[in-house]
Design a protein around this motif. Structure first.
Motif, mmCIF file in Angstrom:
data_model
loop_
_atom_site.group_PDB
_atom_site.id
_atom_site.type_symbol
_atom_site.label_atom_id
_atom_site.label_comp_id
_atom_site.label_asym_id
_atom_site.label_seq_id
_atom_site.Cartn_x
_atom_site.Cartn_y
_atom_site.Cartn_z
ATOM 1 N N LEU A 1 5.022 -6.389 -10.178
ATOM 2 C CA LEU A 1 4.289 -7.548 -9.677
ATOM 3 C C LEU A 1 4.847 -8.815 -10.298
ATOM 4 N N ARG A 2 5.340 -9.719 -9.441
ATOM 5 C CA ARG A 2 5.957 -10.955 -9.917
ATOM 6 C C ARG A 2 4.983 -12.127 -9.949
ATOM 7 N N SER A 3 3.768 -11.925 -9.479
ATOM 8 C CA SER A 3 2.759 -12.988 -9.515
ATOM 9 C C SER A 3 1.396 -12.364 -9.769
ATOM 10 N N GLU A 4 0.468 -13.194 -10.220
ATOM 11 C CA GLU A 4 -0.875 -12.700 -10.501
ATOM 12 C C GLU A 4 -1.683 -12.484 -9.236
ATOM 13 N N THR A 5 -1.208 -12.994 -8.116
ATOM 14 C CA THR A 5 -1.950 -12.859 -6.863
ATOM 15 C C THR A 5 -1.406 -11.740 -5.965
ATOM 16 N N ALA A 6 -0.306 -11.090 -6.373
ATOM 17 C CA ALA A 6 0.204 -9.943 -5.621
ATOM 18 C C ALA A 6 -0.709 -8.735 -5.853
ATOM 19 N N GLU A 7 -0.739 -7.823 -4.890
ATOM 20 C CA GLU A 7 -1.649 -6.681 -4.975
ATOM 21 C C GLU A 7 -0.920 -5.386 -4.625
ATOM 22 N N PHE A 8 -1.225 -4.348 -5.395
ATOM 23 C CA PHE A 8 -0.636 -3.026 -5.179
ATOM 24 C C PHE A 8 -1.762 -2.012 -5.102
ATOM 25 N N ASP A 9 -1.853 -1.297 -3.976
ATOM 26 C CA ASP A 9 -2.859 -0.250 -3.800
ATOM 27 C C ASP A 9 -2.155 1.091 -3.700
ATOM 28 N N ALA A 10 -2.447 1.970 -4.643
ATOM 29 C CA ALA A 10 -1.800 3.290 -4.667
ATOM 30 C C ALA A 10 -2.855 4.376 -4.528
ATOM 31 N N LYS A 11 -2.582 5.332 -3.671
ATOM 32 C CA LYS A 11 -3.520 6.429 -3.457
ATOM 33 C C LYS A 11 -2.732 7.737 -3.326
ATOM 34 N N PRO A 12 -2.218 8.252 -4.440
ATOM 35 C CA PRO A 12 -1.535 9.556 -4.386
ATOM 36 C C PRO A 12 -2.554 10.696 -4.390
ATOM 37 N N GLU A 13 -2.309 11.718 -3.570
ATOM 38 C CA GLU A 13 -3.248 12.833 -3.470
ATOM 39 C C GLU A 13 -2.497 14.162 -3.472
ATOM 40 N N LEU A 14 -3.073 15.136 -4.151
ATOM 41 C CA LEU A 14 -2.600 16.519 -4.090
ATOM 42 C C LEU A 14 -3.748 17.380 -3.565
ATOM 43 N N GLU A 15 -3.457 18.170 -2.549
ATOM 44 C CA GLU A 15 -4.455 19.073 -1.986
ATOM 45 C C GLU A 15 -3.838 20.473 -2.030
ATOM 46 N N ILE A 16 -4.253 21.284 -3.003
ATOM 47 C CA ILE A 16 -3.538 22.519 -3.321
ATOM 48 C C ILE A 16 -4.457 23.723 -3.131
ATOM 49 N N TYR A 17 -3.991 24.676 -2.317
ATOM 50 C CA TYR A 17 -4.757 25.902 -2.067
ATOM 51 C C TYR A 17 -3.989 27.149 -2.510
ATOM 52 N N ALA A 18 -2.834 26.956 -3.142
ATOM 53 C CA ALA A 18 -2.050 28.069 -3.685
ATOM 54 C C ALA A 18 -2.096 27.977 -5.206
ATOM 55 N N ASP A 19 -1.852 29.105 -5.893
ATOM 56 C CA ASP A 19 -2.021 29.088 -7.356
ATOM 57 C C ASP A 19 -0.725 29.162 -8.146
ATOM 58 N N ASP A 20 0.396 29.458 -7.503
ATOM 59 C CA ASP A 20 1.665 29.541 -8.228
ATOM 60 C C ASP A 20 2.581 28.413 -7.754
ATOM 61 N N VAL A 21 2.265 27.187 -8.189
ATOM 62 C CA VAL A 21 2.984 26.004 -7.727
ATOM 63 C C VAL A 21 3.229 25.052 -8.896
ATOM 64 N N GLN A 22 4.165 24.140 -8.688
ATOM 65 C CA GLN A 22 4.375 23.037 -9.630
ATOM 66 C C GLN A 22 4.227 21.740 -8.842
ATOM 67 N N CYS A 23 3.169 20.997 -9.099
ATOM 68 C CA CYS A 23 2.905 19.769 -8.363
ATOM 69 C C CYS A 23 2.463 18.680 -9.334
ATOM 70 N N ALA A 24 2.883 17.465 -9.079
ATOM 71 C CA ALA A 24 2.504 16.347 -9.951
ATOM 72 C C ALA A 24 2.569 15.049 -9.163
ATOM 73 N N VAL B 1 0.855 -1.178 0.000
ATOM 74 C CA VAL B 1 0.000 0.000 0.000
ATOM 75 C C VAL B 1 0.893 1.230 0.000
ATOM 76 N N PHE B 2 0.631 2.151 -0.917
ATOM 77 C CA PHE B 2 1.303 3.449 -0.910
ATOM 78 C C PHE B 2 0.221 4.515 -0.882
ATOM 79 N N GLN B 3 0.166 5.271 0.209
ATOM 80 C CA GLN B 3 -0.716 6.425 0.286
ATOM 81 C C GLN B 3 0.155 7.660 0.453
#
Length: 440
Positions: A351-374, A327-329
């Motif tokens: 993933l080296r097997s069909e039964t492995a699992e990867f859960d990714a939840k990247p989030e950006l919460e931006i309240y400024a307007d002059d930024v570079q985020c990805a 899990v990557f949050q």
């Protein structure tokens, strides 16, 4: 009255706290915040999938039982064999079953470095250390793992590095579990760097294949212009439960390079909270998670850009086989006044097997307007074209796969701040792969 049914683990934790609360070190004030922390935990219970920050790591389900507080170990002769960095020159502070082990630790530390232990400081009524411990957990006090850490913490290292000091040799905080009986170890470490100080700190976690528990919180405090390379190596025993928290405060123009390796434990969570407190700060986080069988490994990040002109980069990779789950949050918060923020996050899984699992939840919460985020996330299998190329050169399939996996991880392994530590970590990764050669 509450009608929520407690799990056996929750009942055991309540029983554990009642049994040891009077023996835990600290003044009446410390006992008060221990009680408050445990009350928060008892009211909420273990986190579950309806708690957003723990959505993918349902600890109420994964934590079947709770061990008693780990007993001290009389015979420390076997601990040396659990040295993850054998051969690497460093200063060592060793904690066994949650207690400082002076016989295994360095007596002398370099000029500009002062060390005390949490147990000593709390036992002596050191209010400065008690206040620093409380400050380390205050912003994240509602988290269940942090609340349990606050309630049960018994020992740990306080490392203070003087202003302008340059510590050439890394300092290792070794957290080791030993003995034949499962137990629970709770530690909190504080690393404080003065203005313009520079150091490398390694934290390691190791132990046998027992259902023991580790709950460790490490607080990093970087002063103005300070530089810290912090390497975290979690190689707990295969049946262990690992709850690790890192909390960092980064002052103006300070630079924190963090590397996190997770290769051990049945269930492991590394949660990392960063806050920029001055302009011009830089944070570079890299990490690798290696899992197989039914391992569950969770890396959760929270980066708070509260001031302008700061930079953060997060690059995390996972290699998973069997029925392992990673899990990557990652949450990047850019506050309204944090203009000119540059923040980037990338999560990749192989993933080296069909039964492995990867859960990714990247989030950006931006309240400024002059930024570079990805942010971005990818998952997939080994590239068959590259694999075919290596096979056509006469390289056996297992070795060819390992070469491609090491290349995949190279982006994060090569950026470990200290070269000798980087070489040792690469050796750990290669040993882990060799031990699983031919398995998926």
């Amino acid at each position: 009255p509450s009608t929520v049914r407690r799990t056996p683990a929750e009942d055991a934790l309540i029983e554990r706290f009642g049994a040891v609360r009077a023996e835990l070190p600290g003044s009446a004030e410390v006992a008060g915040w221990r009680e408050a922390a445990f009350e928060r935990f008892a009211e909420a219970g273990l986190p579950h999938r309806r708690v957003e920050a723990w959505k993918y790591t349902d600890l109420k389900r994964l934590m079947a039982s709770a061990a008693p507080v780990a007993a001290p170990v009389a015979d420390l002769s076997g601990v040396a064999a659990m040295d993850l960095l054998a051969g690497v020159e460093r200063h060592r502070l060793v904690f066994v079953n949650g207690r400082f082990a002076p016989a295994l630790s360095d007596a002398g530390l370099p000029e500009g470095v002062a060390v005390t232990t949490i147990a000593e400081a709390l036992g002596a009524g050191d209010k400065a250390v008690a206040d620093a411990l409380a400050a380390a957990s205050a912003p994240i006090a509602e988290d269940a793992a942090v609340a349990l850490n606050t309630a049960f913490l018994s020992d740990g290292a306080v490392i203070r590095i003087a202003a302008a000091a340059v510590v050439a040799t890394p300092i290792e905080i070794a957290n080791v579990f030993a003995g034949a009986e499962a137990g629970a170890a709770t530690l909190r470490h504080l690393v404080v760097l003065g203005a313009d100080a520079s150091a490398d700190v390694i934290e390691t976690f190791a132990g046998p294949d027992l259902a023991y528990e580790t709950n460790a919180l490490t607080a990093l405090d970087l002063g103005l212009g300070a530089r810290l390379g912090y390497t975290r190596l979690q190689a707990e025993g295969g049946s262990a439960l690992h709850l690790g928290t890192v909390s960092a405060r980064i002052a103006a123009s300070a630079n924190l390079q963090l590397f996190n390796l997770m290769i051990g434990a049945a269930v492991a969570r590394a949660q990392v909270f960063f806050a920029f407190e001055g302009e011009g700060g830089n944070l570079d986080i890299r990490g690798a998670t290696l899992g197989d069988d039914r391992q569950h490994a969770d890396v959760t990040l929270m980066v708070d850009h509260a001031v302008p002109h700061c930079t953060s980069t997060e690059t995390l990779k996972a290699v998973l086989g069997g029925e392992a789950r990673a899990v990557f949050q990652g949450n990047i918060l850019v506050r309204q006044h944090a203009q000119h923020t540059d923040a980037r996050m990338m999560l990749n899984a192989l993933l080296r097997s069909e039964t492995a699992e990867f859960d990714a939840k990247p989030e950006l919460e931006i309240y400024a307007d002059d930024v570079q985020c990805a942010h971005g996330a990818t998952s997939g299998a080994l590239d068959e074209n590259l694999l075919f190329y290596l096979l056509s050169r006469g390289i056996p399939r297992a070795e060819a796969e390992e070469l491609l996996i090491v290349a995949f991880l190279g982006q994060v392994l090569q950026e470990i701040p200290n070269e000798t530590v980087a070489a040792a970590v690469s050796g750990l990764v290669e040993s882990w792969l060799a031990a699983r050669r031919g398995t998926k």
